[in-house]
Design an enzyme around this catalytic site. Structure first.
Site, PDB file in Angstrom:
ATOM      1  N   GLY A  23      26.886  29.081 -45.506  1.00  0.00           N
ATOM      2  CA  GLY A  23      25.563  29.518 -45.078  1.00  0.00           C
ATOM      3  C   GLY A  23      25.391  31.015 -45.172  1.00  0.00           C
ATOM      4  N   ARG A  88      27.641  24.840 -50.548  1.00  0.00           N
ATOM      5  CA  ARG A  88      28.659  24.177 -49.748  1.00  0.00           C
ATOM      6  C   ARG A  88      29.413  23.188 -50.625  1.00  0.00           C
ATOM      7  NH1 ARG A  88      28.158  25.574 -44.542  1.00  0.00           N
ATOM      8  NH2 ARG A  88      26.119  26.193 -43.728  1.00  0.00           N
ATOM      9  N   THR A 142      30.837  34.190 -40.616  1.00  0.00           N
ATOM     10  CA  THR A 142      30.302  33.082 -39.835  1.00  0.00           C
ATOM     11  C   THR A 142      29.263  33.629 -38.876  1.00  0.00           C
ATOM     12  OG1 THR A 142      30.774  31.558 -38.017  1.00  0.00           O
ATOM     13  CG2 THR A 142      32.368  33.297 -38.401  1.00  0.00           C
ATOM     14  N   ASP A 144      28.210  32.138 -36.389  1.00  0.00           N
ATOM     15  CA  ASP A 144      28.542  31.650 -35.048  1.00  0.00           C
ATOM     16  C   ASP A 144      29.618  32.468 -34.356  1.00  0.00           C
ATOM     17  OD1 ASP A 144      26.708  29.641 -35.368  1.00  0.00           O
ATOM     18  OD2 ASP A 144      28.179  28.088 -35.857  1.00  0.00           O
ATOM     19  N   GLY A 188      24.898  27.587 -33.313  1.00  0.00           N
ATOM     20  CA  GLY A 188      26.130  27.449 -32.549  1.00  0.00           C
ATOM     21  C   GLY A 188      26.610  26.022 -32.628  1.00  0.00           C
ATOM     22  N   ARG A 189      27.185  25.668 -33.778  1.00  0.00           N
ATOM     23  CA  ARG A 189      27.601  24.280 -34.008  1.00  0.00           C
ATOM     24  C   ARG A 189      28.712  23.872 -33.050  1.00  0.00           C
ATOM     25  NH1 ARG A 189      28.942  24.796 -39.027  1.00  0.00           N
ATOM     26  NH2 ARG A 189      27.033  24.035 -39.988  1.00  0.00           N
TER      27      ARG A 189
END
Length: 414
Positions: A23, A88, A142, A144, A188-189
């Site tokens: 991402g 991906r 990342t 996140d 925030g997976r």
């Protein structure tokens, strides 16, 4: 991390490739630009390729690799996203190694998260098996902030900053009608750092839900009701990975092995509306004629598409230069990042299959509880993660600068 007295590649021998995977994230273009500029200006490398569309670009290197030049990277740091494109999924490390060998690439710079880093380690294994001289360096990426051990991942602070005006907008909407409830869903997976830091930065949030802190729905609704009775409106932040158990979500995965979460924002909005729509509230003076009205603001992708802020611009430049210095010195299979404010290189193997998560026994999460006034839901459930939640190895046990700790999770389930 930093430049060394001796390098293992001469300017004429060195040939580099840069690839961005996964991402998008604020600062990606700055990393690409600074990798190129450090390679060409400090080390005199003549050939630096940008590989388009992630690892898939190696399938057709002649078509998808672009020879970078000053004009290509001019002002790209002002743009969000990645000028190289991304994707991906994975392709065999042997195919990537074939492309590297056929095109004489001696340094590969990979920018990506955990799945990307797993791929980088396999590429390094394959190049070593072939006895080919090629350094593989990773700039971890990342949104996140879930890379273990390092203080922060680049782009994280830019994303938090971008979320604040949207949180303020949700608060205005909620405060402008009787018993309004603003619900803001943030990325925030598995790790709720954006929600945690945005909550603390806002100062207006009444409830923050993250994947690391389990909760009973009744306790959440009781807290929202108490806030509404006290101040007439409420503001809720929820990370995308929170509430999946309560929703009964079935595990699904994307091409890179990342879990695909159900939409917790829509679910929570519906749950709040249904709860306060019960007949018992019709006779309640605090709600009669003014039932709770939830609003959903979902800036999930908007906050990661912004350009890097000033602090992240500087950090991205430092990371890119550290990666180049390490590769030119002959190091391979490493990542770069700040550890206790010092720029360092780390072996790739100490971060792969591990994740930085919010430590709900940490002081930062405790400050959030005092800021929002919410109860510690996991304590109410009688849960204690001290002995099993964080990785027990001394290297990973200490809290990170962002208020987290490290967990190990193994390979993707397929």
């Amino acid at each position: 991390a930093g430049p060394r007295r001796r390098v293992v590649f001469s300017p004429g021998e060195a040939k580099a490739a840069i690839v961005t995977c996964g991402g998008v994230c604020p600062g990606l273009n700055t990393v690409v630009r600074e990798l190129y500029r450090c390679l060409t200006r400090q080390y005199g490398v003549d050939a630096v390729y940008g590989v388009r569309n992630g690892y898939s670009g190696f399938k057709n290197f002649d078509r998808d690799a672009v020879l970078l030049e000053d004009r290509f990277v001019y002002e790209i740091q002002r743009q969000g996203g990645t000028v190289l494109g991304s994707s991906r999924g994975t392709i065999p490390a042997t195919e990537i190694a074939d492309a590297l060998v056929e095109n004489g690439i001696t340094m590969l710079f990979v920018v990506g998260g955990d799945g990307t880093m797993k791929g980088a380690s396999k590429i390094d294994d394959e190049m070593a098996r072939r006895g080919t001289k090629c350094a593989v360096a990773v700039v971890p990426k990342t949104i996140d902030n879930d890379i273990p051990l390092i203080d922060f991942s680049f782009g994280f602070h830019s994303a938090v900053e971008a979320a604040i005006p949207l949180i303020a907008a949700a608060n205005v909407e909620a405060a402008s009608c009787p018993n309004g409830v603003g619900v803001v869903k943030l990325m925030g997976r598995h790790s709720g750092f954006i929600a945690l830091h945005a909550t603390l930065a806002s100062g207006d949030v009444d409830l923050c839900l993250v994947p690391e802190s389990d909760f009973e729905l009744d306790a959440v609704l009781d807290h929202v009701e108490a806030v509404l009775r006290k101040q007439g409106h409420a503001l809720v932040i929820v990370a995308e990975g929170a509430g999946q158990t309560q929703m009964g979500a079935e595990p699904k995965y994307d091409a890179s092995g990342n879990i695909l979460n159900e939409d917790v924002g829509l679910w929570l909005k519906g749950v709040i509306a249904k709860h306060f729509g019960q007949a018992k509230y019709d006779a309640d003076p605090a709600f009669a004629g003014k039932k709770a009205k939830p609003f959903l603001v979902d800036p999930t992708y908007a906050i990661r598409a912004v350009p890097a802020n000033a602090a992240d611009q500087v950090y991205c430049s430092s990371l890119a230069h550290a990666a180049v210095h390490g590769a030119m010195a002959g190091y391979t299979r490493f990542i770069v990042g700040d550890i206790n404010t010092r720029l360092a290189m780390l072996p790739l193997d100490v971060v792969v299959n591990r994740r930085n998560v919010v430590a709900i026994r940490d002081r930062m999460w405790t400050r959030l509880l005092f800021s929002t006034g919410q109860p510690p839901f996991e304590a109410a459930r009688g849960e204690d993660f001290d002995d099993e939640y964080c990785d027990p190895e001394p290297l990973y046990r200490d809290e990170t600068a962002s208020g987290g700790c490290t967990v190990s999770f193994g390979d993707a389930p397929f």
